[in-house]
Design a protein around this motif. Structure first.
Motif, PDB file in Angstrom:
ATOM      1  N   GLY A 242      -2.703  -2.542  -5.729  1.00 11.92           N
ATOM      2  CA  GLY A 242      -1.942  -1.506  -6.390  1.00 11.92           C
ATOM      3  C   GLY A 242      -2.244  -0.089  -5.934  1.00 11.92           C
ATOM      4  N   ARG A 243      -3.084   0.049  -4.878  1.00 11.58           N
ATOM      5  CA  ARG A 243      -3.498   1.389  -4.459  1.00 11.58           C
ATOM      6  C   ARG A 243      -3.140   1.684  -3.001  1.00 11.58           C
ATOM      7  NH1 ARG A 243      -9.443   2.555  -6.739  1.00 11.58           N
ATOM      8  NH2 ARG A 243      -8.759   4.679  -6.222  1.00 11.58           N
ATOM      9  N   GLY A 244      -2.156   0.968  -2.460  1.00 10.64           N
ATOM     10  CA  GLY A 244      -1.675   1.260  -1.119  1.00 10.64           C
ATOM     11  C   GLY A 244      -2.585   0.750  -0.019  1.00 10.64           C
ATOM     12  N   ALA A 245      -2.156   0.968   1.213  1.00 12.95           N
ATOM     13  CA  ALA A 245      -2.923   0.520   2.371  1.00 12.95           C
ATOM     14  C   ALA A 245      -2.651   1.448   3.547  1.00 12.95           C
ATOM     15  CB  ALA A 245      -2.560  -0.914   2.735  1.00 12.95           C
ATOM     16  N   GLU A 246      -3.569   1.419   4.509  1.00 14.62           N
ATOM     17  CA  GLU A 246      -3.436   2.238   5.706  1.00 14.62           C
ATOM     18  C   GLU A 246      -3.788   1.393   6.918  1.00 14.62           C
ATOM     19  OE1 GLU A 246      -4.752   6.499   5.768  1.00 14.62           O
ATOM     20  OE2 GLU A 246      -6.181   5.734   7.266  1.00 14.62           O
TER      21      GLU A 246
END
Length: 259
Positions: A242-246
């Motif tokens: 739920g906190r995105g990715a890079e």
């Protein structure tokens, strides 16, 4: 002559159970099976695509919006499946060392910005922001088609796992003789225990492990394989579900363009 019955000649079953060679044998067998299955699937898809195009040209298609919509839907589905199969074939070529790179001087920044511009028009539920953090061109000695696959698969992955109204950020920079491409999203994120496996084939975690987005993980596996084939490397980071990715890719800069 049955080689399995000859003394000193191991059969396939013996190899499969020999702990010294079994992992390599299984990987080779998998790669050969992927190549064979992918090749066999392309022929019927080509036939379906040809018939869909013919259907769009029929007078009935021009007269009926419903018929034309069906034909266009079939064609889009075939194109998506063809892309998956082509990615599988390319992944197999990378793994077996049979991928031929046609390298030339390529500006990674210009190539990536061009792809972003093309994808923006087709992604109505979100936006893509770009940040070019290099004054000099990001020139790489690379295969332009393969670089497009790397950038395209990273963007496709970010858009697929982003909610409606989300923003995907594409950053381009130069770091210690490498061109860096970073694609960040604020989507569903990646669990810490899955991060080490995110670039593995058939390792798709889905959304919060519930399979909402599913998939085979072919795109990221291909990104890794193509990056390594160009002398580069990849990395994925995420603060959790739920906190995105890079996702970042580093590719060697062409010698004359290095700062």
């Amino acid at each position: 002559m049955n080689l399995q019955s000859m003394p000193g000649v191991p059969g396939a079953l013996d190899i499969a159970h020999d702990p010294r060679v079994a992992p390599a044998w299984r990987c080779t067998s998998r790669d050969q099976a992927l190549a064979l299955v992918s090749h066999e699937l392309k022929q019927p898809l080509n036939v379906i695509q040809m018939n869909a195009r013919m259907l769009k040209r029929l007078p009935a298609s021009s007269a009926s919006a419903h018929v034309r919509t069906i034909a266009e839907s079939i064609q889009r589905a075939v194109e998506n499946q063809t892309r998956i199969i082509n990615d599988l074939l390319d992944f197999s070529r990378v793994r077996t060392g049979k991928l031929a790179l046609r390298c030339a001087e390529v500006d990674l920044g210009k190539l990536a910005l061009g792809l972003v511009a093309a994808l923006r028009a087709n992604w109505s539920t979100g936006r893509i922001r770009t940040e070019l953090r290099s004054v000099d061109p990001l020139l790489c000695h690379a295969d332009a088609v393969r670089l497009e696959q790397i950038v395209g698969n990273l963007l496709d992955n970010a858009m697929k796992f982003s909610p409606e109204g989300a923003e995907v950020v594409v950053r381009l920079s130069s770091e210690s003789g490498f061109a860096r491409l970073c694609v960040a999203d604020n989507g569903c994120g990646i669990a810490p225990e899955f991060l080490p496996h995110v670039f593995g084939l058939f390792s798709q975690a889905g959304s919060a492990a519930n399979g909402v987005h599913g998939g085979f993980g072919i795109g990221l596996a291909l990104v890794h394989g193509l990056s390594v084939a160009h002398g580069g490397f990849v990395k994925a980071t995420s603060a959790g579900i739920g906190r995105g990715a890079e996702f970042s890719v580093w590719l060697p800069l062409h010698r004359r363009s290095r700062p």
